[in-house]
Motif scaffolding. Structure first.
Motif, PDB file in Angstrom:
ATOM      1  N   LEU A  37       0.838  -1.213   0.000  1.00  0.00           N
ATOM      2  CA  LEU A  37       0.000   0.000   0.000  1.00  0.00           C
ATOM      3  C   LEU A  37       0.868   1.256   0.000  1.00  0.00           C
ATOM      4  O   LEU A  37       0.602   2.222  -0.736  1.00  0.00           O
ATOM      5  CB  LEU A  37      -0.905  -0.034   1.246  1.00  0.00           C
ATOM      6  CG  LEU A  37      -2.239   0.695   1.111  1.00  0.00           C
ATOM      7  CD1 LEU A  37      -3.059   0.038   0.007  1.00  0.00           C
ATOM      8  CD2 LEU A  37      -2.989   0.656   2.444  1.00  0.00           C
ATOM      9  N   ALA A  38       1.921   1.234   0.812  1.00  0.00           N
ATOM     10  CA  ALA A  38       2.837   2.378   0.902  1.00  0.00           C
ATOM     11  C   ALA A  38       3.514   2.631  -0.437  1.00  0.00           C
ATOM     12  O   ALA A  38       3.660   3.783  -0.877  1.00  0.00           O
ATOM     13  CB  ALA A  38       3.879   2.117   1.992  1.00  0.00           C
ATOM     14  N   VAL A  39       3.915   1.506  -1.107  1.00  0.00           N
ATOM     15  CA  VAL A  39       4.563   1.635  -2.425  1.00  0.00           C
ATOM     16  C   VAL A  39       3.611   2.280  -3.422  1.00  0.00           C
ATOM     17  O   VAL A  39       3.978   3.197  -4.168  1.00  0.00           O
ATOM     18  CB  VAL A  39       5.040   0.247  -2.929  1.00  0.00           C
ATOM     19  CG1 VAL A  39       5.469   0.336  -4.399  1.00  0.00           C
ATOM     20  CG2 VAL A  39       6.199  -0.248  -2.083  1.00  0.00           C
ATOM     21  N   VAL A  40       2.356   1.820  -3.412  1.00  0.00           N
ATOM     22  CA  VAL A  40       1.364   2.382  -4.348  1.00  0.00           C
ATOM     23  C   VAL A  40       1.149   3.860  -4.082  1.00  0.00           C
ATOM     24  O   VAL A  40       1.100   4.689  -5.008  1.00  0.00           O
ATOM     25  CB  VAL A  40       0.028   1.583  -4.249  1.00  0.00           C
ATOM     26  CG1 VAL A  40      -1.076   2.286  -5.032  1.00  0.00           C
ATOM     27  CG2 VAL A  40       0.235   0.163  -4.762  1.00  0.00           C
ATOM     28  N   PHE A  83       1.805   7.109  -6.510  1.00  0.00           N
ATOM     29  CA  PHE A  83       0.827   8.146  -6.851  1.00  0.00           C
ATOM     30  C   PHE A  83       1.346   9.542  -6.507  1.00  0.00           C
ATOM     31  O   PHE A  83       0.974  10.525  -7.143  1.00  0.00           O
ATOM     32  CB  PHE A  83      -0.498   7.872  -6.114  1.00  0.00           C
ATOM     33  CG  PHE A  83      -1.391   6.935  -6.879  1.00  0.00           C
ATOM     34  CD1 PHE A  83      -2.029   7.379  -8.035  1.00  0.00           C
ATOM     35  CD2 PHE A  83      -1.585   5.624  -6.477  1.00  0.00           C
ATOM     36  CE1 PHE A  83      -2.846   6.523  -8.754  1.00  0.00           C
ATOM     37  CE2 PHE A  83      -2.391   4.766  -7.183  1.00  0.00           C
ATOM     38  CZ  PHE A  83      -3.025   5.214  -8.336  1.00  0.00           C
ATOM     39  N   ALA A  84       2.209   9.588  -5.461  1.00  0.00           N
ATOM     40  CA  ALA A  84       2.751  10.891  -5.036  1.00  0.00           C
ATOM     41  C   ALA A  84       3.898  11.348  -5.933  1.00  0.00           C
ATOM     42  O   ALA A  84       4.308  12.517  -5.899  1.00  0.00           O
ATOM     43  CB  ALA A  84       3.219  10.802  -3.588  1.00  0.00           C
ATOM     44  N   LEU A  85       4.416  10.373  -6.747  1.00  0.00           N
ATOM     45  CA  LEU A  85       5.601  10.638  -7.569  1.00  0.00           C
ATOM     46  C   LEU A  85       5.454  11.861  -8.499  1.00  0.00           C
ATOM     47  O   LEU A  85       6.349  12.713  -8.545  1.00  0.00           O
ATOM     48  CB  LEU A  85       5.950   9.373  -8.372  1.00  0.00           C
ATOM     49  CG  LEU A  85       7.388   9.260  -8.845  1.00  0.00           C
ATOM     50  CD1 LEU A  85       8.337   9.148  -7.639  1.00  0.00           C
ATOM     51  CD2 LEU A  85       7.540   8.036  -9.734  1.00  0.00           C
ATOM     52  N   PRO A  86       4.325  11.989  -9.206  1.00  0.00           N
ATOM     53  CA  PRO A  86       4.205  13.103 -10.159  1.00  0.00           C
ATOM     54  C   PRO A  86       4.384  14.470  -9.523  1.00  0.00           C
ATOM     55  O   PRO A  86       4.857  15.407 -10.169  1.00  0.00           O
ATOM     56  CB  PRO A  86       2.792  12.940 -10.723  1.00  0.00           C
ATOM     57  CG  PRO A  86       2.473  11.512 -10.515  1.00  0.00           C
ATOM     58  CD  PRO A  86       3.171  11.106  -9.277  1.00  0.00           C
ATOM     59  N   TRP A 102      11.512  14.069 -15.712  1.00  0.00           N
ATOM     60  CA  TRP A 102      11.644  12.708 -15.150  1.00  0.00           C
ATOM     61  C   TRP A 102      10.374  11.886 -15.385  1.00  0.00           C
ATOM     62  O   TRP A 102      10.436  10.652 -15.548  1.00  0.00           O
ATOM     63  CB  TRP A 102      11.948  12.766 -13.646  1.00  0.00           C
ATOM     64  CG  TRP A 102      13.391  13.105 -13.404  1.00  0.00           C
ATOM     65  CD1 TRP A 102      13.898  14.285 -12.933  1.00  0.00           C
ATOM     66  CD2 TRP A 102      14.493  12.242 -13.669  1.00  0.00           C
ATOM     67  NE1 TRP A 102      15.260  14.255 -12.873  1.00  0.00           N
ATOM     68  CE2 TRP A 102      15.663  12.986 -13.325  1.00  0.00           C
ATOM     69  CE3 TRP A 102      14.646  10.961 -14.167  1.00  0.00           C
ATOM     70  CZ2 TRP A 102      16.938  12.469 -13.450  1.00  0.00           C
ATOM     71  CZ3 TRP A 102      15.919  10.458 -14.273  1.00  0.00           C
ATOM     72  CH2 TRP A 102      17.051  11.185 -13.928  1.00  0.00           C
ATOM     73  N   LEU A 103       9.268  12.600 -15.396  1.00  0.00           N
ATOM     74  CA  LEU A 103       8.005  11.878 -15.665  1.00  0.00           C
ATOM     75  C   LEU A 103       8.011  11.306 -17.087  1.00  0.00           C
ATOM     76  O   LEU A 103       7.553  10.189 -17.330  1.00  0.00           O
ATOM     77  CB  LEU A 103       6.808  12.826 -15.507  1.00  0.00           C
ATOM     78  CG  LEU A 103       6.371  13.098 -14.075  1.00  0.00           C
ATOM     79  CD1 LEU A 103       5.213  14.089 -14.053  1.00  0.00           C
ATOM     80  CD2 LEU A 103       5.954  11.817 -13.380  1.00  0.00           C
ATOM     81  N   VAL A 104       8.576  12.097 -18.011  1.00  0.00           N
ATOM     82  CA  VAL A 104       8.669  11.623 -19.394  1.00  0.00           C
ATOM     83  C   VAL A 104       9.565  10.380 -19.460  1.00  0.00           C
ATOM     84  O   VAL A 104       9.262   9.385 -20.114  1.00  0.00           O
ATOM     85  CB  VAL A 104       9.204  12.733 -20.322  1.00  0.00           C
ATOM     86  CG1 VAL A 104       9.494  12.187 -21.727  1.00  0.00           C
ATOM     87  CG2 VAL A 104       8.207  13.876 -20.405  1.00  0.00           C
ATOM     88  N   VAL A 105      10.713  10.467 -18.733  1.00  0.00           N
ATOM     89  CA  VAL A 105      11.642   9.316 -18.710  1.00  0.00           C
ATOM     90  C   VAL A 105      10.952   8.084 -18.140  1.00  0.00           C
ATOM     91  O   VAL A 105      11.046   6.968 -18.687  1.00  0.00           O
ATOM     92  CB  VAL A 105      12.914   9.677 -17.873  1.00  0.00           C
ATOM     93  CG1 VAL A 105      13.759   8.431 -17.636  1.00  0.00           C
ATOM     94  CG2 VAL A 105      13.718  10.740 -18.581  1.00  0.00           C
ATOM     95  N   LEU A 106      10.243   8.292 -17.032  1.00  0.00           N
ATOM     96  CA  LEU A 106       9.534   7.167 -16.401  1.00  0.00           C
ATOM     97  C   LEU A 106       8.494   6.561 -17.350  1.00  0.00           C
ATOM     98  O   LEU A 106       8.362   5.334 -17.472  1.00  0.00           O
ATOM     99  CB  LEU A 106       8.834   7.636 -15.117  1.00  0.00           C
ATOM    100  CG  LEU A 106       9.687   7.645 -13.856  1.00  0.00           C
ATOM    101  CD1 LEU A 106       8.913   8.284 -12.715  1.00  0.00           C
ATOM    102  CD2 LEU A 106      10.077   6.219 -13.462  1.00  0.00           C
ATOM    103  N   GLY A 107       7.761   7.454 -18.036  1.00  0.00           N
ATOM    104  CA  GLY A 107       6.739   6.995 -19.001  1.00  0.00           C
ATOM    105  C   GLY A 107       7.369   6.177 -20.122  1.00  0.00           C
ATOM    106  O   GLY A 107       6.865   5.093 -20.497  1.00  0.00           O
TER     107      GLY A 107
END
Lengths: 177, 169
Positions: free
Chosen positions: B119-122, B126-129, B136-141
């Motif tokens: 649950l913590a990982v999820v 979700f908090a990552l963005p 970095w979001l583009v890289v992750l995508g």
């Protein structure tokens, strides 16, 4: 029966498709010729052959002595074929209607085949069966008795009558004396 | 000489070698003297030969073994699909058993810890963005997309392999 055949039967009993395929290949002519001899019809003989193998493999567990497999298989094929003959008779179909072709009195293979099939078709199913098992499959009298579940004396007399009738019909077809 | 009516019923068994010694001798003695019965035996022998050569022209269809195997449900395709179904249902049963074990056994507390961790990982995902820059979001995508394509390719190959494999036993 050879050891390799017995091994095939043992494997087939455990559902080994390769063993079943080999057994069908080895015995399909034997079963088909028996069925055709009785039924005198290609489509029926094919159905009877297929059904005989299916029943044999489904009930292989009930075969007590593996060495009797050929006789046991012949018994199944004969039963199925005779049942089909009876079913056809109930539908009032004459097996001789299935045989086509004309006979000009020539002695070539085709006319001989037609003569034989016509003569066989005139025999009763029981006489056809016994003559096919003996003359075509070469079964001994005791084996025929096992296949047909009749006493050996009955095999002897039935075979005698079958041959005499076939002789009469063939003489008629060929115009022999 | 015994009459033909008496001997005739024995001729068929004589032809097949199924007579007792004394009956065979009687038939042979009769045949030596009776042309009619000799002709009959010859004719019956010819009929047998004709029947045999006729029967040898009869052949079962070449696909009979396949017909029988199909009817018995033992064709290669059926064996293969049945085995895949076994694997699927075994995996399903194992999964259900593991979930039930995790819930019902005393070790359920360990499962609860694992659940909270997941649950913590999820939540972190979700908090990552909001916690990283847009680059970095583009890289992750892009990375996610590459992993997805790789997974699908592997799955396709695995399915192709199971279809082409020959299973007999």
């Amino acid at each position: 029966m050879e050891q390799a055949d017995l091994e095939l039967i043992r494997r087939a009993r455990h559902g080994d498709p390769q063993a079943i395929e080999t057994i069908v290949r080895n015995y399909q002519s034997f079963v088909y010729r028996t069925a055709y001899g009785i039924l005198q019809n290609v489509a029926d003989a094919e159905d009877a052959t297929q059904e005989a193998f299916i029943r044999a493999f489904r009930s292989l567990g009930r075969l007590r002595e593996d060495r009797t497999f050929p006789t046991w298989l012949a018994r199944i094929a004969v039963r199925i074929s005779l049942d089909m003959v009876q079913a056809k008779a109930r539908r009032a179909q004459d097996p001789t209607e299935e045989i086509h072709g004309s006979v000009d009195g020539g002695e070539d293979a085709a006319s001989l085949r037609i003569d034989l099939e016509r003569a066989l078709a005139k025999l009763s199913p029981e006489h056809r069966t016994v003559i096919v098992l003996r003359a075509v499959q070469g079964l001994e009298y005791d084996e025929i008795a096992q296949v047909l579940d009749i006493p050996i004396g009955t095999v002897r007399s039935r075979l005698h009558h079958a041959r005499m009738q076939l002789r009469t019909y063939l003489s008629g077809e060929r115009g022999d004396s | 000489m015994q009459s033909c009516e008496f001997m005739e019923p024995m001729l068929s068994a004589y032809l097949d070698g199924e007579l007792a010694k004394d009956d065979k001798a009687r038939v042979e003695a009769h045949l030596a003297a009776c042309a009619h019965c000799r002709e009959l035996v010859d004719a019956m022998q010819n009929d047998d030969r004709a029947l045999l050569s006729w029967a040898r022209t009869l052949a079962a269809p070449a696909d009979m073994p396949m017909r029988v195997l199909n009817a018995l449900g033992l064709s290669r395709q059926e064996v293969q699909s049945r085995r895949l179904a076994y694997v699927y249902f075994a995996s399903l049963a194992l999964g259900v058993a593991l979930v039930l074990a995790a819930v019902s056994l005393p070790a359920a507390s360990a499962a609860a810890i694992l659940f909270h961790f997941a649950l913590a990982v999820v939540r972190a995902l979700f908090a990552l963005p909001w916690s990283v820059h847009a680059e970095w979001l583009v890289v992750l995508g892009a990375l996610s997309l590459i992993i997805l394509v790789l997974s699908l390719t592997c799955l396709r190959r695995a399915l192709h392999w199971t279809r082409s494999e020959v299973v007999w036993r």
